[in-house]
Design an enzyme around this catalytic site. Structure first.
Site, short mmCIF file in Angstrom:
data_model
loop_
_atom_site.label_atom_id
_atom_site.label_comp_id
_atom_site.label_asym_id
_atom_site.label_seq_id
_atom_site.Cartn_x
_atom_site.Cartn_y
_atom_site.Cartn_z
N ARG A 180 3.64 9.14 -9.23
CA ARG A 180 3.50 8.12 -10.29
C ARG A 180 2.27 8.21 -10.83
NH1 ARG A 180 3.77 1.87 -9.33
NH2 ARG A 180 2.44 2.15 -7.77
N ARG A 222 -2.86 5.66 -9.36
CA ARG A 222 -3.75 4.55 -8.80
C ARG A 222 -4.09 4.60 -7.44
NH1 ARG A 222 1.06 -0.29 -9.40
NH2 ARG A 222 0.10 -0.80 -7.32
N ARG A 226 4.49 -13.78 -4.24
CA ARG A 226 4.39 -12.86 -3.25
C ARG A 226 4.26 -13.39 -1.90
NH1 ARG A 226 2.72 -6.67 -4.19
NH2 ARG A 226 2.69 -7.22 -6.37
N LYS A 279 10.06 -2.32 -9.89
CA LYS A 279 9.71 -3.59 -10.64
C LYS A 279 9.08 -3.44 -11.80
CE LYS A 279 7.07 -5.33 -7.21
NZ LYS A 279 6.97 -4.32 -6.26
N ARG A 300 0.63 -1.40 2.34
CA ARG A 300 1.35 -2.39 1.37
C ARG A 300 2.68 -2.74 1.84
NH1 ARG A 300 0.56 1.54 -3.59
NH2 ARG A 300 2.11 -0.02 -4.64
P1 AP5 Z 1 7.64 1.18 -10.38
O1 AP5 Z 1 8.26 0.60 -11.34
O2 AP5 Z 1 6.07 1.48 -10.70
O3 AP5 Z 1 7.55 0.44 -9.06
P2 AP5 Z 1 7.01 -0.99 -8.79
O4 AP5 Z 1 7.86 -1.55 -8.02
O5 AP5 Z 1 6.38 -1.90 -9.83
O6 AP5 Z 1 5.76 -0.61 -7.73
P3 AP5 Z 1 4.21 -0.99 -7.45
O7 AP5 Z 1 3.48 0.15 -6.57
O8 AP5 Z 1 3.39 -1.40 -8.67
O9 AP5 Z 1 4.47 -2.35 -6.55
P4 AP5 Z 1 3.45 -3.32 -5.97
O10 AP5 Z 1 4.20 -4.29 -5.75
O11 AP5 Z 1 3.01 -2.66 -4.54
O12 AP5 Z 1 2.11 -3.12 -6.89
P5 AP5 Z 1 1.44 -4.26 -7.74
O13 AP5 Z 1 0.73 -3.33 -8.92
O14 AP5 Z 1 2.44 -5.29 -8.11
O15 AP5 Z 1 8.14 2.46 -9.94
C1 AP5 Z 1 7.62 3.30 -8.84
C2 AP5 Z 1 7.75 4.80 -9.40
O16 AP5 Z 1 8.97 5.13 -9.25
C3 AP5 Z 1 7.43 5.15 -10.79
O17 AP5 Z 1 6.84 6.30 -10.88
C4 AP5 Z 1 8.80 5.21 -11.61
O18 AP5 Z 1 8.78 6.12 -12.55
C5 AP5 Z 1 9.77 5.70 -10.40
N1 AP5 Z 1 10.93 5.13 -10.44
C6 AP5 Z 1 11.54 3.65 -10.79
N2 AP5 Z 1 12.68 3.65 -10.61
C7 AP5 Z 1 13.24 5.10 -10.36
C8 AP5 Z 1 14.57 5.73 -10.21
N3 AP5 Z 1 15.71 5.02 -9.95
N4 AP5 Z 1 14.74 7.07 -9.62
C9 AP5 Z 1 13.44 7.56 -9.89
N5 AP5 Z 1 12.20 7.33 -10.09
C10 AP5 Z 1 12.06 5.94 -10.33
O19 AP5 Z 1 0.27 -4.79 -6.93
C11 AP5 Z 1 -0.65 -3.84 -6.56
C12 AP5 Z 1 -1.64 -4.87 -5.58
O20 AP5 Z 1 -2.38 -6.10 -6.51
C13 AP5 Z 1 -1.46 -5.47 -4.40
O21 AP5 Z 1 -1.18 -4.53 -3.20
C14 AP5 Z 1 -2.19 -6.89 -4.23
O22 AP5 Z 1 -3.33 -6.48 -3.56
C15 AP5 Z 1 -2.33 -7.26 -5.63
N6 AP5 Z 1 -1.37 -8.29 -5.87
C16 AP5 Z 1 -0.54 -8.17 -7.18
N7 AP5 Z 1 0.15 -9.22 -7.33
C17 AP5 Z 1 0.04 -9.89 -6.18
C18 AP5 Z 1 0.34 -11.28 -5.82
N8 AP5 Z 1 1.24 -11.79 -6.27
N9 AP5 Z 1 -0.17 -11.74 -4.98
C19 AP5 Z 1 -1.30 -11.42 -4.02
N10 AP5 Z 1 -1.73 -9.90 -4.59
C20 AP5 Z 1 -1.31 -9.28 -5.35
MG MG Z 2 4.31 -2.18 -10.50
#
Ligand code: AP5
Ligand code: MG
Ligand code: ZN
Length: 225
Positions: free
Chosen positions: A122, A155, A88, A13, A166
């Site tokens: 990552r 992270r 979410r 994402k 997660r």
């Molecule tokens: P990346 O693009 O970083 O993936 P992502 O989908 O953004 O993954 P996240 O871990 O950030 O998602 P998340 O939803 O768990 O965390 P968030 O920060 O939103 O890609 C991942 C890796 O793959 C990178 O190294 C990238 O370079 C690599 N990559 C990408 N595409 C590739 C490809 N095609 N080939 C090879 N490599 C590739 O949320 C964190 C926490 O915050 C949650 O757990 C929760 O506690 C809280 N939170 C956030 N939003 C909310 C909400 N709306 N409601 C409640 N709690 C929330």
């Molecule tokens: Mg992310």
């Protein structure tokens, strides 16, 4: 373009949201990034949410909705935005409908084994939020951000045990949001198992052909890495 990018942890994402944000100059609003900044700054909000994030649990809806509402009120969202990781829960999706009408929900997914492998490689920049990957997109200089030289960090919630939780939380609480947007005919599905360079071209083409992405690029030569 008013878009939400949703899908399981590590799906990509942030990677794709960052690409479209840089290329089309619309804000990339990641609730995860906003929360990590609050924790790093040691704010009152940061104190409250840290316990949820460290365990891979969701931050309560009322807190998240308030943060997003405030952010979408900023004038830089006028030409569009990309919400990354919001909504979410169904409550969050309904709250977003009250704030604004989105044009598209991009559902990005990969199998959990691929996500765990990618997340274990990552690194992120705590200053500008750029996302690196030691295998797919390594920094040019030893664990320093290519753009601002900041020391890259891992992270705490990327440890495999927390990633598994997660994923569990995602399937229990966030997956219904996919159907919510499918029923509204707003869903585009993106399998991100293959190379990001190929995936992004297909996604961009789809968004343009369907008349969702009508903006002219402000930085035409942006790359996914
Ligand atoms: P990346 O693009 O970083 O993936 P992502 O989908 O953004 O993954 P996240 O871990 O950030 O998602 P998340 O939803 O768990 O965390 P968030 O920060 O939103 O890609 C991942 C890796 O793959 C990178 O190294 C990238 O370079 C690599 N990559 C990408 N595409 C590739 C490809 N095609 N080939 C090879 N490599 C590739 O949320 C964190 C926490 O915050 C949650 O757990 C929760 O506690 C809280 N939170 C956030 N939003 C909310 C909400 N709306 N409601 C409640 N709690 C929330
Ligand atoms: Mg992310
Ligand atoms: Zn940086």
């Amino acid at each position: 373009m008013k878009a939400v990018f949703i899908g399981p942890p590590g799906a990509g994402k942030g990677t794709y949201a960052s690409y479209f944000s840089r290329k089309y100059c619309i804000p990339h609003i990641s609730t995860g990034d906003i929360f990590r900044d609050e924790i790093a700054k040691g704010t009152e909000l940061g104190e409250i949410i840290k316990k949820y994030i460290d365990k891979g649990e969701l931050v309560p809806d009322d807190i998240v909705i308030e943060v997003v509402k405030k952010r979408l009120n900023q004038p830089d969202t006028r030409n569009g935005f990309i919400l990354d990781g919001f909504p979410r829960t169904l409550n969050q999706a309904k709250a977003l409908d009250e704030i604004t009408q989105i044009d598209v929900a991009v559902y990005i997914y990969v199998p959990i084994e691929i996500a765990i492998e990618r997340l274990s490689n990552r690194y992120i920049c705590p200053k500008c939020h750029r996302i690196y990957n030691l295998k797919f997109n390594p920094p040019k200089n030893d664990l320093r951000c290519d753009y601002d030289g900041e020391k890259l960090i891992r992270r705490p919630d990327d440890e495999p045990e927390v990633v598994k939780n997660r994923y569990k939380v995602y399937y229990e609480q966030s997956h219904p949001v996919i159907d919510y947007y499918r029923r509204k005919n707003l869903l585009i599905e993106v399998d991100n198992s293959s190379s990001a360079e190929i995936v992004v071209v297909l996604l961009e083409k789809t968004l343009i052909e369907r008349g969702i992405l009508k903006l002219k690029p402000c930085n035409p030569n942006v790359s996914i890495r």
